[in-house]
Design an enzyme around this catalytic site. Sequence first.
Site, PDB file in Angstrom:
ATOM      1  N   LYS A 122      -7.752  -0.353  -9.858  1.00 30.27           N
ATOM      2  CA  LYS A 122      -8.489  -0.982  -8.758  1.00 30.27           C
ATOM      3  C   LYS A 122      -9.645  -0.095  -8.306  1.00 30.27           C
ATOM      4  CE  LYS A 122      -7.814  -3.022  -4.153  1.00 30.27           C
ATOM      5  NZ  LYS A 122      -8.833  -2.252  -3.413  1.00 30.27           N
ATOM      6  N   HIS A 177     -13.893  -1.568  -2.431  1.00 28.24           N
ATOM      7  CA  HIS A 177     -12.977  -1.197  -1.343  1.00 28.24           C
ATOM      8  C   HIS A 177     -13.363  -1.909  -0.059  1.00 28.24           C
ATOM      9  CE1 HIS A 177      -9.685   1.869  -1.096  1.00 28.24           C
ATOM     10  NE2 HIS A 177      -9.775   1.568   0.195  1.00 28.24           N
ATOM     11  N   THR A 222      -5.360   2.753  -7.416  1.00 25.94           N
ATOM     12  CA  THR A 222      -6.668   2.771  -6.766  1.00 25.94           C
ATOM     13  C   THR A 222      -7.413   4.053  -7.113  1.00 25.94           C
ATOM     14  OG1 THR A 222      -5.875   1.402  -4.934  1.00 25.94           O
ATOM     15  CG2 THR A 222      -7.851   2.705  -4.536  1.00 25.94           C
ATOM     16  N   SER A 268       0.815  -1.207   0.000  1.00 23.06           N
ATOM     17  CA  SER A 268       0.000   0.000   0.000  1.00 23.06           C
ATOM     18  C   SER A 268       0.854   1.265   0.000  1.00 23.06           C
ATOM     19  CB  SER A 268      -0.900  -0.003   1.240  1.00 23.06           C
ATOM     20  OG  SER A 268      -1.543   1.243   1.419  1.00 23.06           O
ATOM     21  N   TYR A 328      -2.475   5.692  -4.764  1.00 24.70           N
ATOM     22  CA  TYR A 328      -3.730   6.425  -4.795  1.00 24.70           C
ATOM     23  C   TYR A 328      -3.638   7.603  -5.764  1.00 24.70           C
ATOM     24  CZ  TYR A 328      -5.318   4.158  -0.446  1.00 24.70           C
ATOM     25  OH  TYR A 328      -5.712   3.254   0.501  1.00 24.70           O
TER      26      TYR A 328
END
Length: 376
Positions: free
Chosen positions: A251, A275, A155, A106, A129
Amino acid sequence: MIIASPLDYREAAQKRLPPFLFHYIDGGAGTESTLHANRNDLSGIHLRQRVLQGSDNISLQRELFGQSWKLPIALAPVGLTGMYARRGEAQAARAAKHAGIPFTLSTVSVCSIDEVARESQAPPWFQLYVLKDRAFMRHALDAARAANINTLVFTVDMPVPGSRYRDARSGMSGRFSRVKRWLQACTHPRWTWDVGVRGRPHDLGNISNYLGKPVGLLNYIGWLAANFDPGVSWQDLQWIRNEWSGHLIIKGILDAEDARTALNFGADGIVVSNHGGRQMDGTLSSVKALPMIAEAIGDQLTVLVDGGVRTGLDVVRMLALGADAVMLGRTYIYALAAAGEHGVTNLLMLMEKEMRTTMTLCGARSLADLNSTILA
């Protein structure tokens, strides 16, 4: 406690973790209707039981993005994994390497990209992100390339954080949260010693490396809220595709039209995902969205899925509905929190065994047989 099933790890994790951490990983947005739908809808998928089909020597290998993996499973990106076990991202990455599956790091991990790549002796997949601070995004891409990472999971379903009420009640956020977390740590001495003391530093490694100073849990929620970008569009992100020459996975897709847009955008794969029910409450479960998305894009993109997958049976269900592979989030975090690297390794062994049992009883000889023909 005795671990006989992948489902047992949730209870084991709850016993070991301070409540603010357990509820952060266990909870969802709003009334958590989507969180529960992920599990309930997936459990409602029935398979045909077949007999005398000669399903021995089953191979579970799957090629994803130019590499062969032992199982059609990947570990999903989960923020703050290093708070669930001592240097948790590194432990999980080692377990994934042992099992022959991908591990996804992440953006908001405790362990940095270089630490995970060094400790696991293998480059992970990296999740990024959409953030207002584009300089950080470029810095993260440079760090990923330096660690020989070739697969980026981008994401896109978090332009703003979801309304997660459990966090305010548990002490993860809200008034007196720091005091609540301290008191909870005092009543969970095993976690406090193993993670709270021996697992330091607890800062967000990738962000700290960029800013040149520690960014810890106290800054975590505020940093995220300040940097998510609700105004972003597909056009704004074209530079990502232009700059990243490796494999690109989008994603957070729940709509067939968005899946087609991801294809036109130049993605190599998508993750059908809500999510984990942590963003928009009341939306489709992943398993309900999956078939229409898989039908819309056919074999033009690699389709991964997450949301509600807890067992090997669930993996088979998702593959039968059109996924090429599944991503595990909460499921592996429960195991990591309960027993570290060994817990994740054992979890994956249990899930592999369940997959083989389910496929044998369905008369499936290979992953290619896991399609709509095995659905009841």
